[in-house]
Design a protein around this motif. Structure first.
Motif, PDB file in Angstrom:
ATOM      1  N   ALA A 233       0.909  -1.290   0.066  1.00  9.06           N
ATOM      2  CA  ALA A 233       0.047   0.090  -0.077  1.00  9.06           C
ATOM      3  C   ALA A 233       0.861   1.358  -0.063  1.00  9.06           C
ATOM      4  CB  ALA A 233      -0.883   0.030   1.314  1.00  9.06           C
ATOM      5  N   ALA A 234       2.058   1.350   0.841  1.00  4.34           N
ATOM      6  CA  ALA A 234       2.878   2.423   0.811  1.00  4.34           C
ATOM      7  C   ALA A 234       3.507   2.547  -0.476  1.00  4.34           C
ATOM      8  CB  ALA A 234       3.957   1.890   2.030  1.00  4.34           C
ATOM      9  N   LEU A 235       3.949   1.747  -1.148  1.00  2.00           N
ATOM     10  CA  LEU A 235       4.708   1.911  -2.450  1.00  2.00           C
ATOM     11  C   LEU A 235       3.511   2.409  -3.367  1.00  2.00           C
ATOM     12  CD1 LEU A 235       6.990  -1.469  -2.366  1.00  2.00           C
ATOM     13  CD2 LEU A 235       7.653   1.038  -2.623  1.00  2.00           C
ATOM     14  N   LYS A 236       2.171   2.056  -3.354  1.00  2.00           N
ATOM     15  CA  LYS A 236       1.401   2.660  -4.224  1.00  2.00           C
ATOM     16  C   LYS A 236       1.063   4.176  -3.944  1.00  2.00           C
ATOM     17  CE  LYS A 236      -1.057  -1.441  -5.446  1.00  2.00           C
ATOM     18  NZ  LYS A 236      -2.160  -2.344  -5.158  1.00  2.00           N
ATOM     19  N   ALA A 237       1.094   4.445  -2.443  1.00  2.00           N
ATOM     20  CA  ALA A 237       0.750   5.885  -2.192  1.00  2.00           C
ATOM     21  C   ALA A 237       2.015   6.829  -2.679  1.00  2.00           C
ATOM     22  CB  ALA A 237       0.572   5.750  -0.733  1.00  2.00           C
ATOM     23  N   ILE A 238       3.265   6.245  -2.370  1.00  2.00           N
ATOM     24  CA  ILE A 238       4.287   6.893  -2.752  1.00  2.00           C
ATOM     25  C   ILE A 238       4.457   7.273  -4.264  1.00  2.00           C
ATOM     26  CG2 ILE A 238       7.010   6.875  -3.096  1.00  2.00           C
ATOM     27  CD1 ILE A 238       6.769   5.037  -0.323  1.00  2.00           C
ATOM     28  N   GLU A 239       3.978   6.282  -5.120  1.00  2.00           N
ATOM     29  CA  GLU A 239       4.006   6.425  -6.492  1.00  2.00           C
ATOM     30  C   GLU A 239       3.031   7.179  -6.975  1.00  2.00           C
ATOM     31  OE1 GLU A 239       2.544   3.085  -8.770  1.00  2.00           O
ATOM     32  OE2 GLU A 239       3.509   3.739 -10.419  1.00  2.00           O
ATOM     33  N   HIS A 240       1.667   7.339  -6.356  1.00  2.00           N
ATOM     34  CA  HIS A 240       0.476   8.165  -6.698  1.00  2.00           C
ATOM     35  C   HIS A 240       1.100   9.799  -6.217  1.00  2.00           C
ATOM     36  CE1 HIS A 240      -3.558   9.334  -5.838  1.00  2.00           C
ATOM     37  NE2 HIS A 240      -3.633   9.260  -7.119  1.00  2.00           N
ATOM     38  N   ALA A 241       1.704   9.953  -5.296  1.00  2.00           N
ATOM     39  CA  ALA A 241       2.291  11.162  -4.677  1.00  2.00           C
ATOM     40  C   ALA A 241       3.059  11.733  -5.547  1.00  2.00           C
ATOM     41  CB  ALA A 241       2.585  11.058  -3.422  1.00  2.00           C
ATOM     42  N   GLY A 242       3.863  10.932  -6.228  1.00  2.00           N
ATOM     43  CA  GLY A 242       5.168  11.422  -7.189  1.00  2.00           C
ATOM     44  C   GLY A 242       6.317  11.957  -6.275  1.00  2.00           C
ATOM     45  N   ILE A 243       6.424  11.404  -5.073  1.00  2.00           N
ATOM     46  CA  ILE A 243       7.644  11.691  -4.417  1.00  2.00           C
ATOM     47  C   ILE A 243       8.625  10.537  -4.410  1.00  2.00           C
ATOM     48  CG2 ILE A 243       6.167  13.132  -2.534  1.00  2.00           C
ATOM     49  CD1 ILE A 243       6.829  10.693  -0.590  1.00  2.00           C
ATOM     50  N   ASP A 244       9.937  11.218  -4.024  1.00  2.00           N
ATOM     51  CA  ASP A 244      11.032  10.246  -3.926  1.00  2.00           C
ATOM     52  C   ASP A 244      10.849   9.393  -2.309  1.00  2.00           C
ATOM     53  OD1 ASP A 244      14.667  10.410  -4.638  1.00  2.00           O
ATOM     54  OD2 ASP A 244      13.704   9.321  -3.181  1.00  2.00           O
ATOM     55  N   VAL A 245      10.984   8.238  -2.401  1.00  2.00           N
ATOM     56  CA  VAL A 245      11.107   7.533  -1.273  1.00  2.00           C
ATOM     57  C   VAL A 245      11.978   8.084   0.011  1.00  2.00           C
ATOM     58  CG1 VAL A 245      12.551   5.820  -1.485  1.00  2.00           C
ATOM     59  CG2 VAL A 245      10.809   5.439  -0.126  1.00  2.00           C
TER      60      VAL A 245
END
Ligand code: ACO
Length: 322
Positions: free
Chosen positions: A60-72
């Motif tokens: 879920a976190a990886l999808k949110a990071i991708e959706h937000a367009g941020i660098d982890v």
């Protein structure tokens, strides 16, 4: 200018294994008709053996990071609502931190059962508003199936597994901008016996199972949830008519309908996933939010109220301009 936490993106994950009411009725004395009529639940996702809360949370976190367009590496803090951590300690949030390759900042779990996401969101929001970090990953994730007594039909039909996450960023706000307008949290430990797990490291040295006085919980839920939504609206000089979407904790369709009725908000404005997911505890709000954002119902500028109640009792709300 003050700092406000804006939700940059969201994500969710459900285990592949789906268990329908009919399948449950083969092993426990229940029926699809009873479960649908009393709860609105038609199916739930159940984690496979070896599939951990951290596995659902990370996806879920990886999808949110991708959706937000941020660098982890932008993430400064991870706050995770869960009642079903992989281990008693360390926190599952620190596992996620390591799995994401982060060594800076901090991570912690928050324990408020079905209100876990509200408590995690409020915690992250307050750290960001205090300037202690700029970007937060907030997760609600559960393998609640591991706490169930599969011979107790009064509880085992109600729950499921899943995870959802959001990325928050602190931004200067002129008061009109998008973000979390306020959060309101409550608890009342006098009612801890009506919804609890009959085990734990200190008491029984075992995990235990969920025990619930369903009718009592139902009664408290409708009253507390309506109150905490009104509190949020009043605090922001808004009314129920201003709400575009209620994104509630998904415990029971009758609780969702009862709360909307008490608030005089049309049930068309309530995001419902309980039919497909059942009650996923701390995961249910970010799962519902992600579903409605991705299918286009929730649009930028909409006013959302998130609300939940869970064991403790704990309850809370967050008013958000999307
Ligand atoms: N299948 C068939 N019959 C059942 C089942 C089942 N799964 N479970 C209970 N029954 C029976 C009971 O034994 C009882 O039979 P009896 O009349 O012969 O004694 C009958 O159905 C009615 O039981 P009640 O408990 O009175 O049913 P109720 O209408 O209160 O519904 C429910 C039960 C669905 C649990 C409801 O009380 C509820 O949703 N409560 C809220 C609890 C909740 O959602 N908790 C989640 C965590 S907290 C939160 O998230 C807000």
């Amino acid at each position: 200018m003050a700092l406000r936490s804006r939700i940059l993106g969201c994500g969710s994950y459900l285990p592949e294994n789906i268990v329908t009411n009919e399948e449950l009725a083969k092993t426990v004395d229940t029926s699809d008709e009873w479960i649908v009529a009393r709860t609105g639940i038609k199916q739930r996702h159940i984690a496979n053996e070896g599939e951990l809360t951290s596995d659902l949370a990370r996806k879920a976190a990886l999808k949110a990071i991708e959706h937000a367009g941020i660098d982890v590496q932008d993430i400064d803090l991870i706050i995770m609502g869960t009642t079903t951590p992989d281990n008693t300690f360390p926190s599952t949030a620190t596992k996620i931190q390591a799995q994401l390759g982060l060594t800076h900042g901090f991570a912690m779990d928050v324990q408020a059962v079905c209100s876990g996401f509200m408590f995690a969101l409020a915690t992250a929001d307050n750290f960001l508003k205090a300037g202690q970090g700029k970007t937060a990953l907030v997760i609600g994730a559960e393998t609640f199936s591991r706490l169930l007594d599969w011979e107790d039909r009064t509880t085992c039909v109600l729950f499921g597994d899943g995870a959802g996450a959001v990325i928050l960023r602190a931004e200067e706000s002129d008061g009109e901008s998008a973000g979390i307008l306020s959060t309101h949290l409550h608890s009342d430990g006098q009612h801890q016996d009506i919804l609890m797990v009959d085990g734990g490291p200190s008491s029984t040295q075992s995990t235990g199972h969920v025990r619930m006085a369903g009718k009592e919980v139902f009664r408290h839920a409708v009253v507390n949830l309506a109150e905490v939504v009104k509190e949020a609206l009043e605090d922001n000089n808004l009314t129920a008519e201003d709400i575009d979407w209620i994104v509630p904790h998904q415990a029971n369709k009758r609780i969702l309908d009862g709360t909307a009725k008490k608030l005089k908000v049309s049930t068309d404005k309530v995001i419902v996933t309980v039919d497909q997911h059942a009650n996923t505890s701390a995961a249910s709000i970010p799962l519902a939010l992600d579903a409605a954002v991705r299918d286009g119902r929730i649009k930028r500028g909409d006013l959302l109220i998130l609300e939940a109640m869970g064991g403790g009792l704990t309850w809370g709300s967050a008013l958000i301009r999307w």
